[in-house]
Design an enzyme around this catalytic site. Structure first.
Site, PDB file in Angstrom:
ATOM      1  N   GLY A   1     -38.542   3.916 -16.822  1.00 18.49           N
ATOM      2  CA  GLY A   1     -38.228   2.549 -16.409  1.00 18.49           C
ATOM      3  C   GLY A   1     -38.769   2.208 -15.041  1.00 18.49           C
TER       4      GLY A   1
ATOM      5  CB  VAL B   1     -39.680   3.719 -27.655  1.00 16.45           C
ATOM      6  CG1 VAL B   1     -38.411   3.884 -26.826  1.00 16.45           C
ATOM      7  CG2 VAL B   1     -39.344   3.557 -29.130  1.00 16.45           C
ATOM      8  CG  LEU B   2     -40.740   0.965 -21.094  1.00 18.94           C
ATOM      9  CD1 LEU B   2     -42.033   0.179 -21.107  1.00 18.94           C
ATOM     10  CD2 LEU B   2     -39.693   0.289 -20.237  1.00 18.94           C
ATOM     11  CG  ASP B   3     -41.706   4.278 -19.388  1.00 23.59           C
ATOM     12  OD1 ASP B   3     -42.842   3.798 -19.415  1.00 23.59           O
ATOM     13  OD2 ASP B   3     -40.838   3.928 -18.572  1.00 23.59           O
ATOM     14  CD  GLU B   4     -38.393   7.902 -24.930  1.00 22.41           C
ATOM     15  OE1 GLU B   4     -38.876   8.998 -25.236  1.00 22.41           O
ATOM     16  OE2 GLU B   4     -37.249   7.760 -24.448  1.00 22.41           O
TER      17      GLU B   4
END
Lengths: 284, 284, 284, 284
Positions: free
Chosen positions: D201, D226-229
């Site tokens: 994040g 999925v953010l940063d995944e």
């Protein structure tokens, strides 16, 4: 228990090598577990490591040479076959600094090193209790200028008696004779406490301190006739600052030495190292 | 804008130094922002860096020497006073490899380097457009065996004209004359593309490749009369393997060179470096 | 044998602190060996560590508090005085993985850790022979859900009996009760086998493998009431690749854990750590 | 100019795959330059990268699929063929921090990145002059909550117009819509300024500072829904201490970000990355 064969190959690079090897293994029903190869463009060399499960392999491993020789001849291969069932038998030589010795013995006991360590030789008695605690035979061989030939002869006999395949110099502070080195080609691994080729020779931490370097290093290498010039297996470095005195360099260096030496030993006993042009290829 | 003074002190180590300095600063109402010190037991030396805000400081900074001299004399101090208001004026010298140059110019523009960079000198024209894009004056000074004295004289004149305090050799591939080096003591920073003292001299990446090392390095250092033997400011290393060819070493090395050189420049212009016994103390 | 005092100070940052401390030490004829300080601008905090030789010190060290209290009061200091003659007494707690235990015991024997290690507690018997080889008392305290309160009470009694100052969790696989943690504030050091705050909780190597990270880590930290959230003392990372399986991560991790935990223990027993805002300042 | 083909293969692991591929290439007179493979025991997957010179290759490369399909079908392969003659066309997206952008543009100009970079898109105008200096088209696409759909549509059109193969988010501070991400699977590379999965994040350096970690990191990864995944391509870490403030973390982080992002871009355009199970295999 693992039952595999590992083939290490060096030959001139040309077309069709992989096809021939892969075909040979496939025809004989090998289940390949790992394969890695390297091509050296400058020297026009091909190097390969392939490991397979022996369970379904249709060639009697005792007659492997005969079965493989057509392929080997076609490509002028130098090759070695290693069986996981034959564990490398390691002798450790040590003087008084025992951190690498303690580290290797503990790793071996923990199952990290898939070898036998039946023998430790030292020119001092300091490490005897530690060695015996780990259930390993300890032999004290005093060495000095006068008795060097006899002392090395005693060491050779021990290596023979214990059927030693690999000699690890774990901070052994004696220079081996040319005869010793010639007798065990690619079978002696040393740890040098500097980032070679910087600080070849004695007292590298002291010289690093005097030079004011900002990183110290350690180097594991095979021993050859020229001191500290053998093929490098592994190196590590750690950061130091003006706040570090010689004693701090020595202390930080011990952590490097342990890791760098143990990796070299592991790669050797797992048959991951090939040599050419005084360099190592590490099939990790 | 920051308005601070930084005092750099070297003197024989004895009792009472810190008390005397701290008392002097406190009596004069200094607001200390950073203080760091180092004692070298072997050489019985005391080294200190102290930075304070000038806002409330009761000594006229132009008469600092007079005010501080009793303390300085008492402890036989060598000292320098640096003012943040006077930004170091940096000249960059470069040949054809422009990665360190581009890096320094971009860091400067981003505010990472608190200096002025009014001048770039090169013996080639390749970097002219880049230099001008960043709004910096570019001077081409061709150099060869015949014109070396005249060329260096032209360089000295440029350094004078631009009031240069620090010369950064950002992959400048000419050897400076002894006269050049003597003229700018502790004012010339070089980047050497090896982990000194390994691979002193020319073509270090090629020699690293031939030797088969497992790590490459870069070293930033002050230039002294003996080639590649000056005090080391910073070093870095990166891992390589048998898969890396010379070109890969050169490419990986560029990343090391950029970081290692830029740190040296930053520490110098922030007055964080003290020299003794051909070594650096970095007050970071 | 070294005979020094170390003073650790935390107080609000203001003018004159260093002058007052340096003056106090100088007046009392202290021979300062090391001094280091840190100012935290955000929290307006001043932190200092100063170590001096007691040989010529004119204050009776048993009455130090009385002598120092004017300075301490003036600046609202929190302070601790540590004497090198009083060696920290360390208890190690361990379960079955013994690599950190073996490492700490060997470092201690080698003189790298200037503490006493009179006691090892384990909920298993695997490490008993190793502990006894190093001449340390081994106590087996079985622990399970039912007997946890009683088992911890037995542990507390052992800590009391052996006058323990520091508890090192060297891969001790039980979660301490809040009561345990509250009883030994800043006196429990743990090694977590990940790069915190990544992979908090159980089985970090397995989760690192699943996530596909390219580096693994280890973290040593003080234990506080919230699991894996205590102040971090030291961290390390090592590179992995797709060729590494979970077992390789675990093996590489062991080398990180040993180094990262031993550094934390060394810094603690050398009184180099100050805490504030759930962070550590390491005066190295 | 290099004229090679690179074949990337993923299939269930079984006997005979290497033999079949090697035989196919050998029959068609391929001169293999590099070959590397990986077997994932857990998922029973075989992954391979093989690169060969097209000079003597007897298959018309335009009919490669037809020629290779018997082998591909026999082993249920997913495969891609990449030709060095077709250079990947890269668009860079950036906001105001321009260090990664400047780094990529300079590496490209130096010949380190064998791709085309015809397009830079930014939601700010700060980087326009820099982009144009390197001869690259700059397009300003303002973006806010209200116009997000339209702005992304404009971006898609630019990607189409410039025939973009790869989108690099070089500190682009906008979250892409699910539609954007779905449109370019495995074609978007991002740099995250933390050691993922720590500090997922926003504002990772600030949170790293608050947590008191001793190392900071950077992570390059493919962007997924999925953010940063997304699958991690490369990570790096650097040491910090209590002396480093948030600004120092940010500055040190920039050096990590540059190296970690540029490696990811290089490996992608050199077709060295295979994906499975949300992980990357890097054939370096």
């Amino acid at each position: 228990m693992k039952n595999t064969a590992t083939l290490l190959i060096t030959c001139p690079d040309t077309k069709g090598i992989v096809a021939a090897i892969a075909d040979f293994l496939h025809r004989n029903n090998a289940n390949i577990l790992h394969a890695d190869q390297h091509q050296d463009a400058e020297n026009k060399l091909f190097l390969m490591r392939v490991e397979w499960d022996l369970t379904d392999f249709s060639v009697d491993i005792n007659h492997f040479e005969q079965a493989f020789s057509p392929v080997a001849h076609q490509f002028s291969m130098q090759w070695q076959l290693k069986l996981s069932q034959h564990k490398t038998r390691v002798a450790i030589m040590v003087s008084q600094y025992d951190h690498c010795l303690a580290d290797l013995l503990h790793r071996h006991k923990s199952g990290e090193l898939a070898c036998e360590i039946p023998l430790v030789i030292s020119n001092h008695r300091d490490t005897e209790a530690l060695v015996k605690f780990y259930g390993v035979d300890f032999h004290h061989v005093a060495i000095n200028k006068e008795n060097k030939v006899a002392a090395e002869a005693a060491q050779f006999k021990l290596f023979d008696d214990y059927k030693i395949d690999l000699i690890v110099l774990a901070r052994y502070m004696q220079i081996l004779s040319p005869d010793f080195v010639a007798r065990y080609p690619q079978q002696i691994i040393n740890i040098h406490h500097s980032f070679l080729p910087a600080f070849i020779g004695a007292r590298p931490y002291h010289r690093a301190f005097e030079r004011g370097v900002k990183l110290i290093g350690a180097t594991s290498h095979y021993v050859t006739e020229v001191l500290d010039e053998g093929p490098i297996i592994e190196q590590g470095t750690d950061r130091i600052s003006h706040r570090d005195q010689v004693e701090d360099l020595i202390q930080k260096g011990r952590d490097l030495e342990r890791v760098v030496l143990s990796k070299a030993v592991r790669w050797h006993i797992e048959n991951r190292i090939l040599l050419y042009a005084n360099k190592t290829v590490i099939f990790d």
